[in-house]
Scaffold this motif. Structure first.
Motif, mmCIF file in Angstrom:
data_model
loop_
_atom_site.group_PDB
_atom_site.id
_atom_site.type_symbol
_atom_site.label_atom_id
_atom_site.label_comp_id
_atom_site.label_asym_id
_atom_site.label_seq_id
_atom_site.Cartn_x
_atom_site.Cartn_y
_atom_site.Cartn_z
ATOM 1 N N MET A 118 0.832 -1.182 0.000
ATOM 2 C CA MET A 118 0.000 0.000 0.000
ATOM 3 C C MET A 118 0.875 1.242 0.000
ATOM 4 O O MET A 118 2.050 1.196 0.360
ATOM 5 C CB MET A 118 -0.941 -0.009 1.213
ATOM 6 C CG MET A 118 -1.749 -1.283 1.339
ATOM 7 S SD MET A 118 -2.724 -1.388 2.849
ATOM 8 C CE MET A 118 -4.028 -0.265 2.462
ATOM 9 N N GLY A 119 0.274 2.369 -0.392
ATOM 10 C CA GLY A 119 0.995 3.632 -0.431
ATOM 11 C C GLY A 119 0.449 4.514 -1.530
ATOM 12 O O GLY A 119 -0.261 4.051 -2.422
ATOM 13 N N ARG A 120 0.772 5.780 -1.470
ATOM 14 C CA ARG A 120 0.328 6.701 -2.502
ATOM 15 C C ARG A 120 0.984 6.370 -3.837
ATOM 16 O O ARG A 120 1.965 5.636 -3.911
ATOM 17 C CB ARG A 120 0.671 8.147 -2.108
ATOM 18 C CG ARG A 120 -0.118 8.707 -0.925
ATOM 19 C CD ARG A 120 0.243 10.175 -0.714
ATOM 20 N NE ARG A 120 -0.546 10.773 0.345
ATOM 21 C CZ ARG A 120 -0.197 10.807 1.623
ATOM 22 N NH1 ARG A 120 0.954 10.233 2.002
ATOM 23 N NH2 ARG A 120 -0.961 11.405 2.519
ATOM 24 N N ASN A 121 0.477 6.955 -4.906
ATOM 25 C CA ASN A 121 1.071 6.781 -6.235
ATOM 26 C C ASN A 121 2.516 7.259 -6.235
ATOM 27 O O ASN A 121 2.851 8.284 -5.632
ATOM 28 C CB ASN A 121 0.271 7.561 -7.285
ATOM 29 C CG ASN A 121 -1.096 6.955 -7.542
ATOM 30 O OD1 ASN A 121 -1.329 5.783 -7.253
ATOM 31 N ND2 ASN A 121 -2.002 7.745 -8.074
ATOM 32 N N GLY A 122 3.359 6.508 -6.917
ATOM 33 C CA GLY A 122 4.752 6.910 -7.075
ATOM 34 C C GLY A 122 5.657 6.556 -5.916
ATOM 35 O O GLY A 122 6.810 7.012 -5.873
ATOM 36 N N MET A 123 5.186 5.735 -4.987
ATOM 37 C CA MET A 123 5.985 5.406 -3.809
ATOM 38 C C MET A 123 6.762 4.094 -3.949
ATOM 39 O O MET A 123 7.467 3.700 -3.026
ATOM 40 C CB MET A 123 5.092 5.353 -2.566
ATOM 41 C CG MET A 123 4.540 6.701 -2.183
ATOM 42 S SD MET A 123 5.861 7.895 -1.860
ATOM 43 C CE MET A 123 4.986 9.451 -2.062
ATOM 44 N N GLY A 124 6.607 3.401 -5.088
ATOM 45 C CA GLY A 124 7.441 2.233 -5.345
ATOM 46 C C GLY A 124 6.732 0.898 -5.377
ATOM 47 O O GLY A 124 7.375 -0.145 -5.487
ATOM 48 N N LYS A 125 5.389 0.909 -5.336
ATOM 49 C CA LYS A 125 4.661 -0.369 -5.292
ATOM 50 C C LYS A 125 4.859 -1.168 -6.586
ATOM 51 O O LYS A 125 5.229 -2.347 -6.541
ATOM 52 C CB LYS A 125 3.160 -0.107 -5.052
ATOM 53 C CG LYS A 125 2.861 0.689 -3.791
ATOM 54 C CD LYS A 125 1.377 0.813 -3.526
ATOM 55 C CE LYS A 125 0.616 1.527 -4.631
ATOM 56 N NZ LYS A 125 1.035 2.932 -4.786
ATOM 57 N N SER A 126 4.592 -0.543 -7.727
ATOM 58 C CA SER A 126 4.727 -1.265 -8.997
ATOM 59 C C SER A 126 6.180 -1.625 -9.282
ATOM 60 O O SER A 126 6.470 -2.681 -9.859
ATOM 61 C CB SER A 126 4.141 -0.438 -10.144
ATOM 62 O OG SER A 126 2.733 -0.373 -10.037
ATOM 63 N N THR A 127 7.102 -0.766 -8.879
ATOM 64 C CA THR A 127 8.523 -1.082 -9.055
ATOM 65 C C THR A 127 8.911 -2.294 -8.220
ATOM 66 O O THR A 127 9.675 -3.155 -8.661
ATOM 67 C CB THR A 127 9.388 0.130 -8.682
ATOM 68 O OG1 THR A 127 9.026 1.244 -9.511
ATOM 69 C CG2 THR A 127 10.866 -0.171 -8.880
ATOM 70 N N THR A 128 8.367 -2.385 -7.010
ATOM 71 C CA THR A 128 8.622 -3.565 -6.179
ATOM 72 C C THR A 128 8.130 -4.826 -6.875
ATOM 73 O O THR A 128 8.832 -5.847 -6.917
ATOM 74 C CB THR A 128 7.930 -3.417 -4.811
ATOM 75 O OG1 THR A 128 8.447 -2.260 -4.142
ATOM 76 C CG2 THR A 128 8.163 -4.637 -3.946
ATOM 77 N N ILE A 129 6.929 -4.775 -7.426
ATOM 78 C CA ILE A 129 6.382 -5.938 -8.112
ATOM 79 C C ILE A 129 7.235 -6.302 -9.322
ATOM 80 O O ILE A 129 7.560 -7.480 -9.544
ATOM 81 C CB ILE A 129 4.925 -5.674 -8.517
ATOM 82 C CG1 ILE A 129 4.032 -5.729 -7.277
ATOM 83 C CG2 ILE A 129 4.448 -6.694 -9.555
ATOM 84 C CD1 ILE A 129 2.593 -5.424 -7.541
ATOM 85 N N LYS A 130 7.614 -5.313 -10.122
ATOM 86 C CA LYS A 130 8.455 -5.596 -11.295
ATOM 87 C C LYS A 130 9.774 -6.245 -10.883
ATOM 88 O O LYS A 130 10.289 -7.126 -11.582
ATOM 89 C CB LYS A 130 8.721 -4.298 -12.061
ATOM 90 C CG LYS A 130 7.507 -3.754 -12.789
ATOM 91 C CD LYS A 130 7.815 -2.429 -13.470
ATOM 92 C CE LYS A 130 6.582 -1.854 -14.153
ATOM 93 N NZ LYS A 130 6.847 -0.527 -14.756
#
Length: 238
Positions: free
Chosen positions: A38-50
């Motif tokens: 969880m977290g606001r947009n641009g905080m690294g969630k999708s980068t973590t998944i990638k």
């Protein structure tokens, strides 16, 4: 008793070009758990998944999945180990039919006898059976999301990852996706979810990680997250 994690990440650092996005992410996912990022947009969630799925290389740190380091493996090798993603934006193939999506990637990567077959996926999402001969680009957004989940389930993954699975969907379709996730939870599927609907995630998940500027700033149970609404305002913009 705490079980051995199915997935364990330590000190993940990653980014794009000169920009570093992740600054030492640690997280564990146990078998059968549902965990959120969880977290606001641009905080690294999708980068973590990638990074977890091998689509983005590590600059530092390590990832262990099913007891094996995946830090130097390609994305296709990690997928064959039993990690499947429902990507942001669905990414259905426009030139494949619904049925072709659901049989082209079929496998049994978790080795269980109660496998997700084509028939079973169509029982979960009856609309897919009705649209079996339609091409991917002939589906509504909700139908594409059901198809993306069905496609991932057809591999019978050890870990199912959903990146913004309810983004941009009508409320009635979002409810259908939440229903599906609760059924998967009851079946013991291990899941990592990125989504913004905090109250739904509290009902669904066992453990939560909140990211801020590429770092884990809080983690805890649903009860703990539900009991501290200040976290919602501080880190989630709710």
């Amino acid at each position: 008793m705490k079980r051995e994690p199915l997935l364990s990440a330590r000190g993940l650092q990653a980014g794009y070009g000169a920009s570093q996005i992740l600054f030492g992410i640690d997280l564990d996912i146990e078998p059968g758990q549902i965990v959120t990022l969880m977290g606001r947009n641009g905080m690294g969630k999708s980068t973590t998944i990638k990074t977890l799925i091998g689509a983005l290389g590590l600059r530092n740190g390590d990832i262990r999945f099913a007891g094996q380091s995946t830090a130097k493996l390609r994305a296709d090798a990690i997928a064959r180990m039993g990690m499947a993603i429902v990507p942001e934006g669905r990414q259905c193939f426009p030139n494949l039919t619904v049925r072709e999506h659901l049989v082209a990637f079929a496998d049994n990567r978790n080795g269980q006898s109660d496998a997700w077959t084509l028939d079973r996926i169509c029982e979960l999402f009856p609309r897919l059976a009705e649209r079996a001969q339609n091409m991917g680009n002939q589906l509504s957004g909700g139908e594409q999301q059901m198809l993306a989940i069905g496609r991932a389930l057809s591999t019978n993954p050890r870990l199912l990852i959903l990146d913004e699975a309810t983004e941009g969907l009508a409320p009635v379709i979002r409810d259908e996706i939440w229903r599906c996730l609760n059924l998967l939870k009851a079946a013991g599927q291990t899941i990592l979810v990125v989504d913004k609907y905090v109250e739904k995630l509290i009902e669904l998940a066992d453990h939560h990680f909140i990211l801020e500027r590429g770092q884990v700033v809080w983690q805890g149970s649903s009860a703990e997250l539900d009991g501290d609404r200040g976290l919602w305002a501080r880190y989630l913009g709710v």
